[in-house]
Motif scaffolding. Sequence first.
Motif, short mmCIF file in Angstrom:
data_model
loop_
_atom_site.label_atom_id
_atom_site.label_comp_id
_atom_site.label_asym_id
_atom_site.label_seq_id
_atom_site.Cartn_x
_atom_site.Cartn_y
_atom_site.Cartn_z
N LEU A 82 8.37 -8.29 -1.02
CA LEU A 82 7.04 -7.69 -0.98
C LEU A 82 7.11 -6.17 -1.01
N ARG A 83 8.08 -5.61 -0.32
CA ARG A 83 8.27 -4.15 -0.35
C ARG A 83 8.62 -3.69 -1.75
N TRP A 110 5.47 -3.77 -3.92
CA TRP A 110 4.60 -2.61 -3.67
C TRP A 110 5.17 -1.37 -4.33
N TRP A 111 6.49 -1.22 -4.30
CA TRP A 111 7.13 -0.09 -4.99
C TRP A 111 6.84 -0.17 -6.49
N ALA A 146 4.38 -1.65 -8.01
CA ALA A 146 2.96 -1.38 -8.29
C ALA A 146 2.69 0.11 -8.33
N ARG A 147 3.28 0.86 -7.42
CA ARG A 147 3.10 2.31 -7.41
C ARG A 147 3.71 2.94 -8.67
N TYR A 188 5.81 7.60 -5.34
CA TYR A 188 6.85 6.68 -4.91
C TYR A 188 8.17 7.43 -4.84
#
Length: 232
Positions: A49-50, A53-54, A56-57, A64
């Motif tokens: 999940l981390r 999110w990275w 997506a940024r 990021y």
Amino acid sequence: MPQQRTYSPQNPARLAVFDFDGTTISGQSGSLFSRYLFARGYLSLSSALRLGWWGARYVLHLPYRQNESREIIFSALSERTPGEVRALMRGFHDAVLLRRYRPAAMDEVRHCRDEGCVTLLVSATFRDIAQAAAQYLGVDGLVATDMERSADGGYTGEVEGEVVAGPAKTRAVVRWADEHLGKGNWVIAYAYGDHHSDKDLLGAADKPFAVSPGASLKHTSKKRNWEILDWK
């Protein structure tokens, strides 16, 4: 390694520099490797999940930190020896990436070599993945992201130097060319990239090519009259 020739400022080596993710292959090796690790139980759900999110940024051009995704992956692999990590990355390359090479990219590498260029693969991906790719492509050299080793040879989980992305790609190419060809003995004749972060590298080439570019790089390419190629 480059073909054995004598280069000089009067007779410089002509480099053809190929970005990897999204240019030579379809897709991003980093996100594909993360999925590969998760599917095999090497990566926890929280780490996945981390990484998501990275990613997506990255896609949305939000702030990021380049090192973050590499550190998450190597934290998950911290119990593995360098040999095990190397074998895991080679296995990933053969199982996942081999079918993603773009025929047009393979043809262009061969064309540049036939023209007498020194061919170089440049990538933000991990070195072991890039080495497998370089061997498959038959390029003369590669620059990629290295991970730091401790005194006993194990991985510390930190990036060594800087991630080979954005302007760091150009710096890495310069270092490689100065070391292998001699300072002042080379020029970047051609450069191929797909992402807006590749614009520094493309701008350093005599003839830049935007390969199936995203909207941002497409806009820059039209503004600067860079040739756009469709390799999808």
